[in-house]
Write a protein that holds these residues in place. Sequence first.
Motif, PDB file in Angstrom:
ATOM      1  N   GLU A   4       0.834  -1.197   0.000  1.00 26.93           N
ATOM      2  CA  GLU A   4       0.000   0.000   0.000  1.00 26.93           C
ATOM      3  C   GLU A   4       0.869   1.247   0.000  1.00 26.93           C
ATOM      4  OE1 GLU A   4      -2.671  -0.150   3.246  1.00 26.93           O
ATOM      5  OE2 GLU A   4      -3.755  -1.898   2.530  1.00 26.93           O
ATOM      6  N   THR A   5       1.949   1.231   0.789  1.00 22.69           N
ATOM      7  CA  THR A   5       2.845   2.378   0.838  1.00 22.69           C
ATOM      8  C   THR A   5       3.515   2.598  -0.512  1.00 22.69           C
ATOM      9  OG1 THR A   5       3.273   2.016   3.188  1.00 22.69           O
ATOM     10  CG2 THR A   5       4.869   3.365   1.984  1.00 22.69           C
ATOM     11  N   ASP A   7       2.370   1.715  -3.485  1.00 26.32           N
ATOM     12  CA  ASP A   7       1.381   2.215  -4.429  1.00 26.32           C
ATOM     13  C   ASP A   7       1.111   3.700  -4.198  1.00 26.32           C
ATOM     14  OD1 ASP A   7       1.225  -0.303  -5.457  1.00 26.32           O
ATOM     15  OD2 ASP A   7      -0.610  -0.849  -4.384  1.00 26.32           O
ATOM     16  N   THR A   8       1.044   4.114  -2.924  1.00 22.35           N
ATOM     17  CA  THR A   8       0.805   5.521  -2.608  1.00 22.35           C
ATOM     18  C   THR A   8       1.937   6.391  -3.124  1.00 22.35           C
ATOM     19  OG1 THR A   8      -0.435   4.927  -0.617  1.00 22.35           O
ATOM     20  CG2 THR A   8       0.412   7.183  -0.744  1.00 22.35           C
ATOM     21  N   LEU A  12       1.962   9.439  -5.864  1.00 22.12           N
ATOM     22  CA  LEU A  12       2.482  10.760  -5.508  1.00 22.12           C
ATOM     23  C   LEU A  12       3.515  11.233  -6.517  1.00 22.12           C
ATOM     24  CD1 LEU A  12       2.902  10.481  -1.636  1.00 22.12           C
ATOM     25  CD2 LEU A  12       1.251  11.876  -2.879  1.00 22.12           C
ATOM     26  N   VAL A 111      -3.262  13.200   1.185  1.00 25.63           N
ATOM     27  CA  VAL A 111      -3.060  11.769   1.406  1.00 25.63           C
ATOM     28  C   VAL A 111      -3.669  11.409   2.758  1.00 25.63           C
ATOM     29  CG1 VAL A 111      -1.382   9.912   1.687  1.00 25.63           C
ATOM     30  CG2 VAL A 111      -0.916  11.794   0.089  1.00 25.63           C
ATOM     31  N   THR A 113      -4.303   8.348   5.526  1.00 27.00           N
ATOM     32  CA  THR A 113      -3.819   7.036   5.931  1.00 27.00           C
ATOM     33  C   THR A 113      -4.231   6.791   7.378  1.00 27.00           C
ATOM     34  OG1 THR A 113      -1.843   5.633   6.090  1.00 27.00           O
ATOM     35  CG2 THR A 113      -1.597   7.946   6.709  1.00 27.00           C
ATOM     36  N   LEU A 121       4.914   7.269   6.381  1.00 30.91           N
ATOM     37  CA  LEU A 121       4.590   7.874   5.098  1.00 30.91           C
ATOM     38  C   LEU A 121       5.187   9.277   5.000  1.00 30.91           C
ATOM     39  CD1 LEU A 121       3.156   7.407   2.455  1.00 30.91           C
ATOM     40  CD2 LEU A 121       1.030   8.224   3.493  1.00 30.91           C
TER      41      LEU A 121
END
Length: 270
Positions: A4-5, A7-8, A12, A111, A113, A121
Amino acid sequence: MAQETHDTLTLLRAHVARLERPPIASPVSGVLPTGTPAIDAHLGGGLRRGSVHELVGTGADRAIGVRPTRFVASILARTTGPIVWVRGAGTDLCLAGLRQLGLSPGRLILVETTPEQVATLAEDILRERGIFAMVADITAPMTLTATRRLQLAAEKSGATGFLIHQAKADGRRGKPPPLPASACQTRWRVGAAPCVLPFNPSCRTPLPGPARWQVDLLRQRGGPAASWTLEISDDDATLPLRLASPLADRSMASPTPRHLHLVRSGSAGA
């Protein structure tokens, strides 16, 4: 969670690439002016870029962070470049208010989370090239190790980080616990201050004077702490943070634009 990190961060990078406008207009300076001459003079020109600065509120701002957020937004409104704003679950951000301060929502990458992932993040974002600033709304204080990692990431990339505390009060004591040690460049406390009832013999019911802020620089690396009392009038559509001459004789000052004005300065207490 690692996927998930990843992909984020991929999203970005793509968003930042679309926001960047080559060529760069002018070389960046080493500081971010706050717009208030007394504060900037104390800081040597403004907040140091490529560093992390943290802010905490007082009273209701301890939990919702309205004034600390406005303080940060008014500083970033004087800049250009992409800003990544990281929010944990339960925090909120008023884009209309940011626009009123002069900060274009088009520069923001929002963002969201989980609160547990904000620190990780935020560090990954600060390591990214092309980010002008990163703002993180945090609901729990970061450890000394976590803030040191953020500071090192900011120094390496040149991006500037802001941590805005939004901690809820402890039900048993009615106030949040003391903040732990931090490796951030500066730590600020921003909140409301009592306003003054201006004297006007023609008015039977005195109206409250301009709203006041208390801005305390609790600590800065390599420099002394300080404190300022500011006041804001309500005659302008925008809310830039500026300082003006202090009030005198407790009299009603002439109408001025809706800016922050210096009332008093001194030493900050933790």
